[in-house]
Design a protein around this motif. Structure first.
Motif, short mmCIF file in Angstrom:
data_model
loop_
_atom_site.label_atom_id
_atom_site.label_comp_id
_atom_site.label_asym_id
_atom_site.label_seq_id
_atom_site.Cartn_x
_atom_site.Cartn_y
_atom_site.Cartn_z
N SER A 114 30.65 7.41 32.33
CA SER A 114 29.62 8.29 32.45
C SER A 114 28.30 7.45 31.80
CB SER A 114 29.64 9.29 31.56
OG SER A 114 28.51 10.12 31.51
N ARG A 115 27.12 7.75 32.70
CA ARG A 115 25.75 7.13 32.18
C ARG A 115 25.53 7.62 30.65
NH1 ARG A 115 21.38 6.76 36.73
NH2 ARG A 115 21.74 9.15 36.78
N GLN A 116 26.01 9.04 30.26
CA GLN A 116 25.41 9.56 29.10
C GLN A 116 26.01 8.47 27.92
OE1 GLN A 116 27.95 12.86 27.85
NE2 GLN A 116 26.36 13.25 26.47
N GLY A 117 27.07 7.79 28.10
CA GLY A 117 27.46 6.73 27.24
C GLY A 117 26.59 5.61 27.06
N PHE A 118 25.49 5.50 27.84
CA PHE A 118 24.46 4.40 27.52
C PHE A 118 23.33 4.63 26.89
CE2 PHE A 118 26.40 1.07 30.04
CZ PHE A 118 26.91 1.59 31.04
N ILE A 119 22.93 6.00 26.98
CA ILE A 119 21.72 6.40 26.26
C ILE A 119 21.73 7.94 26.05
CG2 ILE A 119 20.46 6.74 28.63
CD1 ILE A 119 18.00 5.60 27.33
N PHE A 120 21.11 8.24 24.88
CA PHE A 120 21.13 9.57 24.58
C PHE A 120 19.84 10.06 24.26
CE2 PHE A 120 25.62 10.34 24.00
CZ PHE A 120 26.15 9.09 23.87
N GLU A 214 28.09 14.15 32.70
CA GLU A 214 26.76 13.53 33.25
C GLU A 214 26.13 14.29 34.43
OE1 GLU A 214 27.34 10.02 35.53
OE2 GLU A 214 28.95 10.55 36.28
N ILE A 215 26.96 14.89 35.03
CA ILE A 215 26.53 15.89 36.19
C ILE A 215 25.81 17.03 35.48
CG2 ILE A 215 27.14 17.37 38.00
CD1 ILE A 215 27.10 14.38 38.59
N LEU A 216 26.41 17.71 34.44
CA LEU A 216 25.80 18.88 33.89
C LEU A 216 24.49 18.24 33.32
CD1 LEU A 216 26.40 21.80 33.50
CD2 LEU A 216 28.31 20.55 34.21
N LEU A 217 24.53 17.29 32.46
CA LEU A 217 23.16 16.76 32.12
C LEU A 217 22.07 16.69 33.09
CD1 LEU A 217 24.39 14.07 29.26
CD2 LEU A 217 23.10 16.20 29.01
#
Length: 270
Positions: A114-120, A214-217
């Motif tokens: 998930s791209r969420q893992g790269f940046i918060f 990631e889709i929900l974000l």
């Protein structure tokens, strides 16, 4: 087939083994290309994607990552298709982008990371809590919209290798995009709307794949109250949906669906 800038699928000779027999035939496969985004002259990120609606994707990506607050910040954007670069000139000074540029990263179309893992940090800055209850759908409208998404998924029918996403009202699909990367498909929708001043406040997001975090974000960053999918959600996605007050509906198939969060936006047609 070509769509916007590039060829999104092509042909490949394959050998198939099935039922004890071997045969060779021409199969249709999805095309993927690496696109490097350069912001104010410096490389920012490389995205692997389907070669269509590239400039829209870049604008949507930059907005969702918090690099731009609106399309007005984009002074110019140019897609160099030959070399695989998108050159973006922003009104922000380069020094203001220093931290973001230092975080340059490589993003693939892989569904396992998930791209969420790269940046918060940008997530907290750009996600929207959907306090309003302006959009409501009947169960039959949900079924109708998902059927429309699937019937219009022409590249998927040819290749089986892309994700589809669409913005819709209860009356039907307004805008639809596909990509090998599920996040890219949403960025293409978002970027087109930003570039063309299309309101998102009354729109529903339709999605062909799994409802991951990631889709929900991404849906929260775009600003849709309802997301409909034919597939399953993850627990983290539903936690995000609850926190951001997004109605998440999954497993929409035939005349059946599951409403997981904020169910007051969905009602049964009498």
């Amino acid at each position: 087939m070509s769509s916007s800038e590039g060829k999104v699928y092509g042909k490949r000779e394959v050998t198939k083994y099935a039922d004890g027999e071997q045969k060779t035939f021409s199969d249709t496969v999805a095309v993927e290309v690496p696109i490097t985004i350069k912001v104010n002259g410096e490389e920012f990120v490389t995205v692997v994607c389907s070669p269509a609606y590239i400039e829209d994707m870049v604008v949507g990506y930059l907005a969702s990552e918090g690099v731009i607050d609106s399309f007005r910040m984009v002074q110019s954007i140019r897609y160099d298709q030959t070399n695989g670069y998108v050159h973006v000139s922003l009104s922000r000074e380069l020094s203001q982008l220093h931290q973001l540029l230092q975080g340059k990263r490589y993003i693939t179309s892989c569904c396992g990371m998930s791209r969420q893992g790269f940046i918060f940090a940008s997530d907290s800055k750009t996600t929207k809590t959907m306090k309003s209850r302006n959009v409501h759908l009947t169960d039959q409208e949900c079924f109708k919209l998902m059927n429309e998404l699937q019937s219009e998924a022409h590249v998927f029918k040819q290749t089986g290798g892309v994700h589809n996403a669409a913005l819709a009202t209860k009356d039907g699909i307004v805008l639809m995009r596909m990509d090998i990367g599920r996040h890219n498909a949403l960025d293409k929708l978002y970027g087109y709307c930003l570039r063309n001043g299309i309101s998102l406040t009354d729109k529903v997001m339709l999605f062909s794949g799994r409802l991951s975090s990631e889709i929900l974000l991404k849906v929260a960053k775009i600003g849709c109250e309802i997301v409909l999918s034919k597939s399953a959600p993850t627990d983290r996605a539903l936690m995000i949906a609850e926190e951001l007050e997004i109605t998440a509906v999954g497993f929409i198939r035939a005349q059946s669906m599951n409403v997981y969060t904020c169910s007051e936006r969905i009602y049964q047609k009498s």
